[in-house]
Design an enzyme around this catalytic site. Structure first.
Site, PDB file in Angstrom:
ATOM      1  N   LYS A 187       0.807  -1.223   0.000  1.00  0.00           N
ATOM      2  CA  LYS A 187       0.000   0.000   0.000  1.00  0.00           C
ATOM      3  C   LYS A 187       0.838   1.270   0.000  1.00  0.00           C
ATOM      4  O   LYS A 187       0.461   2.274  -0.598  1.00  0.00           O
ATOM      5  CB  LYS A 187      -0.949   0.020   1.217  1.00  0.00           C
ATOM      6  CG  LYS A 187      -1.735  -1.280   1.455  1.00  0.00           C
ATOM      7  CD  LYS A 187      -2.706  -1.586   0.340  1.00  0.00           C
ATOM      8  CE  LYS A 187      -3.281  -2.982   0.489  1.00  0.00           C
ATOM      9  NZ  LYS A 187      -4.057  -3.425  -0.644  1.00  0.00           N
ATOM     10  N   LYS A 210      -1.028   2.813   9.212  1.00  0.00           N
ATOM     11  CA  LYS A 210      -1.552   1.692   8.435  1.00  0.00           C
ATOM     12  C   LYS A 210      -0.453   0.698   8.092  1.00  0.00           C
ATOM     13  O   LYS A 210       0.696   1.086   7.901  1.00  0.00           O
ATOM     14  CB  LYS A 210      -2.173   2.195   7.123  1.00  0.00           C
ATOM     15  CG  LYS A 210      -3.413   3.050   7.307  1.00  0.00           C
ATOM     16  CD  LYS A 210      -3.998   3.457   5.966  1.00  0.00           C
ATOM     17  CE  LYS A 210      -5.316   4.208   6.171  1.00  0.00           C
ATOM     18  NZ  LYS A 210      -5.950   4.573   4.890  1.00  0.00           N
ATOM     19  N   GLU A 253      -9.732   2.883  -4.791  1.00  0.00           N
ATOM     20  CA  GLU A 253     -10.493   3.337  -3.621  1.00  0.00           C
ATOM     21  C   GLU A 253     -10.050   4.728  -3.192  1.00  0.00           C
ATOM     22  O   GLU A 253      -8.850   4.998  -3.092  1.00  0.00           O
ATOM     23  CB  GLU A 253     -10.261   2.399  -2.425  1.00  0.00           C
ATOM     24  CG  GLU A 253     -10.761   0.997  -2.621  1.00  0.00           C
ATOM     25  CD  GLU A 253     -10.636   0.165  -1.336  1.00  0.00           C
ATOM     26  OE1 GLU A 253     -10.959  -1.023  -1.412  1.00  0.00           O
ATOM     27  OE2 GLU A 253     -10.225   0.687  -0.287  1.00  0.00           O
ATOM     28  N   GLU A 308      -6.255   3.052  -1.738  1.00  0.00           N
ATOM     29  CA  GLU A 308      -5.767   1.719  -2.138  1.00  0.00           C
ATOM     30  C   GLU A 308      -6.293   1.369  -3.510  1.00  0.00           C
ATOM     31  O   GLU A 308      -7.303   1.912  -3.950  1.00  0.00           O
ATOM     32  CB  GLU A 308      -6.304   0.627  -1.189  1.00  0.00           C
ATOM     33  CG  GLU A 308      -5.790   0.677   0.212  1.00  0.00           C
ATOM     34  CD  GLU A 308      -6.440  -0.363   1.113  1.00  0.00           C
ATOM     35  OE1 GLU A 308      -6.988  -1.363   0.600  1.00  0.00           O
ATOM     36  OE2 GLU A 308      -6.404  -0.169   2.330  1.00  0.00           O
ATOM     37  N   ASN A 320      -7.533  -2.099  -5.780  1.00  0.00           N
ATOM     38  CA  ASN A 320      -7.807  -3.532  -5.821  1.00  0.00           C
ATOM     39  C   ASN A 320      -7.679  -4.027  -7.256  1.00  0.00           C
ATOM     40  O   ASN A 320      -8.247  -3.436  -8.169  1.00  0.00           O
ATOM     41  CB  ASN A 320      -9.217  -3.817  -5.302  1.00  0.00           C
ATOM     42  CG  ASN A 320      -9.406  -3.267  -3.905  1.00  0.00           C
ATOM     43  OD1 ASN A 320      -8.544  -3.420  -3.044  1.00  0.00           O
ATOM     44  ND2 ASN A 320     -10.508  -2.586  -3.679  1.00  0.00           N
ATOM     45  N   ARG A 346      -8.735  -6.776  -8.707  1.00  0.00           N
ATOM     46  CA  ARG A 346      -9.654  -7.893  -8.985  1.00  0.00           C
ATOM     47  C   ARG A 346     -11.025  -7.369  -9.418  1.00  0.00           C
ATOM     48  O   ARG A 346     -11.282  -6.171  -9.333  1.00  0.00           O
ATOM     49  CB  ARG A 346      -9.838  -8.703  -7.695  1.00  0.00           C
ATOM     50  CG  ARG A 346     -10.414  -7.811  -6.595  1.00  0.00           C
ATOM     51  CD  ARG A 346     -10.832  -8.545  -5.345  1.00  0.00           C
ATOM     52  NE  ARG A 346     -11.574  -7.683  -4.450  1.00  0.00           N
ATOM     53  CZ  ARG A 346     -11.058  -6.905  -3.521  1.00  0.00           C
ATOM     54  NH1 ARG A 346      -9.742  -6.846  -3.351  1.00  0.00           N
ATOM     55  NH2 ARG A 346     -11.827  -6.152  -2.756  1.00  0.00           N
TER      56      ARG A 346
HETATM   57  C1  MV4 Z   1      -8.689   5.827   6.574  1.00  0.00           C
HETATM   58  C2  MV4 Z   1      -9.721   6.415   7.342  1.00  0.00           C
HETATM   59  C3  MV4 Z   1      -9.574   7.734   7.686  1.00  0.00           C
HETATM   60  N1  MV4 Z   1      -8.470   8.422   7.317  1.00  0.00           N
HETATM   61  N2  MV4 Z   1      -7.610   6.546   6.230  1.00  0.00           N
HETATM   62  C4  MV4 Z   1     -10.387   1.364   6.662  1.00  0.00           C
HETATM   63  C5  MV4 Z   1     -10.045   0.193   5.799  1.00  0.00           C
HETATM   64  C6  MV4 Z   1      -8.961   0.636   4.917  1.00  0.00           C
HETATM   65  N3  MV4 Z   1      -9.141   0.117   3.587  1.00  0.00           N
HETATM   66  C7  MV4 Z   1      -8.988   2.119   4.951  1.00  0.00           C
HETATM   67  N4  MV4 Z   1      -9.766   2.501   6.076  1.00  0.00           N
HETATM   68  C8  MV4 Z   1      -9.813   3.781   6.512  1.00  0.00           C
HETATM   69  N5  MV4 Z   1      -8.761   4.556   6.174  1.00  0.00           N
HETATM   70  C9  MV4 Z   1      -7.519   7.810   6.602  1.00  0.00           C
HETATM   71  N6  MV4 Z   1      -6.429   8.520   6.254  1.00  0.00           N
HETATM   72  C10 MV4 Z   1     -10.828   5.644   7.679  1.00  0.00           C
HETATM   73  C11 MV4 Z   1     -10.877   4.317   7.272  1.00  0.00           C
HETATM   74  C12 MV4 Z   1     -12.077   3.606   7.636  1.00  0.00           C
HETATM   75  C13 MV4 Z   1     -12.985   3.220   6.673  1.00  0.00           C
HETATM   76  C14 MV4 Z   1     -12.757   3.430   5.318  1.00  0.00           C
HETATM   77  C15 MV4 Z   1     -13.670   3.042   4.372  1.00  0.00           C
HETATM   78  C16 MV4 Z   1     -14.837   2.440   4.777  1.00  0.00           C
HETATM   79  C17 MV4 Z   1     -15.098   2.191   6.100  1.00  0.00           C
HETATM   80  C18 MV4 Z   1     -14.169   2.571   7.068  1.00  0.00           C
HETATM   81  C19 MV4 Z   1     -14.435   2.327   8.403  1.00  0.00           C
HETATM   82  C20 MV4 Z   1     -13.524   2.718   9.341  1.00  0.00           C
HETATM   83  C21 MV4 Z   1     -12.343   3.343   8.960  1.00  0.00           C
END
Ligand code: MV4
Length: 457
Positions: free
Chosen positions: A116, A158, A275, A288, A290, A292
């Site tokens: 990532k 992360k 995303e 990110e 994906n 697929r």
């Molecule tokens: C974040 C965020 C807030 N700020 N990044 C959660 C899974 C991962 N793919 C990325 N995620 C998040 N990244 C920053 N800089 C909040 C989340 C997040 C979230 C993102 C998408 C859909 C649901 C979520 C639920 C909690 C946190």
């Protein structure tokens, strides 16, 4: 064109891929575990090969077993679906070595997007907007502290090998950073065998908006617009829609243009999803990619009339995008998908067992992707998705009322499902006005609990 494809998956997505193959005149080979002997993907494929016991590690994730089946059946290509081996670059490489076409991007590109922090750097270099954050992997908690003070709290740490929320920590102050850095690092090391971390500015209750792209093997890329996927619980999406109420035609065109250039430059091929998080100012930031086909691809298919799975297969067979699409991509109306999971309605725990009654709805603008049937058994070994109910309407209000009526006519007995939960979500005032950020479910469940308590007293 390919003559024969092996489908390295199960459930509704295996059936979805079989549908695409049948329409393209391609023979299909199903693989199945001992728990899936009576599955519809086995019934509808031209050939089926049992590859092992129910446990994923001994069947659908067992690369030598999957490749052996492909060799025995003498297939030209493998479609991995989603989950399982779909984003495993080593598997894609083994396919290549065995002279079997992996339907997806090249292994190097899968590997880049799987890391990532590297994906973030590549996107930044190409001009895709990203959140303020660290550069490179964080070497220590001291280095993390320097970046955090530069970016400003709150920040989020992360896992570079992560995704789906594991190895992630929100840091709201200087004091809590060292402990959270350590926790994220060991969680990532345990989960992914790689403790590498990076950092971003934390966005409070963002929206999750993703762009669907198709790229051919000749450098052409097209964007098919976005899906809004903010309604999730524990990083499991529940409901997705397209278009997003928050993306203007100008923003869609801008991001689509940037992505086309970027992915062509990276050498991306096949279907992909980029995303983004959207903040309160409605700005989009890459998080990110994906590599697929995704669970929620049907909402894009419903509004664009492009068959994404057929497109994937044609692209892998070296077709040009102009021949796959046969005209410009235009989006019309509004589509919603509800994921029907076999799970307990309040506890969200899996509910495996025998389906006694299964009456899926039909009618105008309704699509169901499922491998479930009456008297069929949902095994406890796999994920709990049993059907996707997708509707299209001329606009969002029509899609919502169509989904409500379709859910009301969807009868599943013998197991618990998320159908009642979806009916309540679709009736929630916040949903109706499009106030669907990632905090929606938490607010919604708290309000439902409150209402239930009031009703009792
Ligand atoms: C974040 C965020 C807030 N700020 N990044 C959660 C899974 C991962 N793919 C990325 N995620 C998040 N990244 C920053 N800089 C909040 C989340 C997040 C979230 C993102 C998408 C859909 C649901 C979520 C639920 C909690 C946190």
């Amino acid at each position: 064109m390919f003559k024969k494809i092996l489908i390295a998956n199960r459930g509704e997505i295996a059936l979805r891929i079989i549908c695409a193959c049948k329409e393209l005149g391609i023979r299909t080979v199903a693989i199945y575990s001992e728990a899936d002997r009576n599955s519809l993907h086995v019934r509808f494929a031209d050939e089926a090969i049992c590859i092992g016991p129910p446990q994923l590690s001994q069947s659908y994730l067992n690369i030598p077993a999957v490749i052996s089946a492909a060799e025995i059946a003498n297939v030209d290509a493998i479609h991995p679906g989603y989950g399982l081996l779909a984003e495993n670059a080593n598997f894609a490489e083994v396919c290549e070595t065995c002279n079997i076409k992996f339907i997806g991007p090249p292994p190097e590109v899968m590997r880049l997007m799987g890391e990532k922090e590297k994906a973030r750097a590549a996107m930044k270099k190409a001009g895709v907007p990203i959140l303020p954050g660290s550069e490179g992997i964080l070497g220590s908690d001291a280095e993390a502290m320097e970046w955090a003070e530069q970016v400003g709290f709150p920040v989020i740490i992360k896992a570079s090998a992560g995704g789906g929320g594991r190895g992630m920590r929100i840091v709201r102050s200087k004091e809590e950073l060292p402990a959270l850095f350590k926790a994220a690092s060991s969680e990532a090391a345990a989960a992914f065998g790689n403790g590498d971390l990076y950092m971003e500015k934390y966005v409070e209750n963002p929206r999750h908006i993703e762009f669907q792209v198709l790229a051919d093997q000749h450098g052409n890329v097209v964007s098919l617009g976005e899906r809004e996927c903010s309604i999730q619980r524990r990083h499991q999406k529940l409901l997705e829609e397209s278009p997003s109420t928050q993306v203007t035609p100008e923003l869609r065109a801008e991001i689509g243009g940037i992505l086309s250039k970027t992915l062509s430059g990276i050498g991306y091929m096949n279907a992909g999803t980029i995303e983004f998080l959207m903040d309160r100012e409605r700005k989009l930031y890459f998080i990110e990619m994906n590599t697929r086909i995704q669970v929620e691809h049907p909402v894009t298919e419903m509004v664009t009339d492009v068959d994404l799975v057929k497109s994937q297969i044609m692209i892998a067979a070296d077709a040009r995008l102009q021949d796959v699409l046969q005209g410009p991509v235009v989006s019309r109306g509004h589509a919603i998908e509800c994921r029907i999971n076999a799970e307990h309605p309040e506890k969200f725990t899996p509910s495996a067992g025998k389906i006694t009654v299964f009456n899926p709805p039909g009618g105008t603008g309704v699509r169901i992707d499922t491998a479930a049937y009456a008297e069929g058994v949902i095994p406890p070994y796999y994920d709990s998705l049993i059907a996707k109910l997708i509707v299209r309407g001329k606009d969002r209000p029509e899609a919502i009322s169509r989904m409500q009526r379709a859910l009301g006519m969807f009868v599943v007995e013998g197991i618990h499902t998320t159908i009642p939960l979806h009916r309540r979500i679709l009736a929630a005032p916040e949903f109706l006005v499009g106030n669907t950020d990632t905090g929606f479910i938490e607010r919604f469940l708290a309000a439902s609990k409150e209402l239930a308590a009031q009703a009792k007293s």
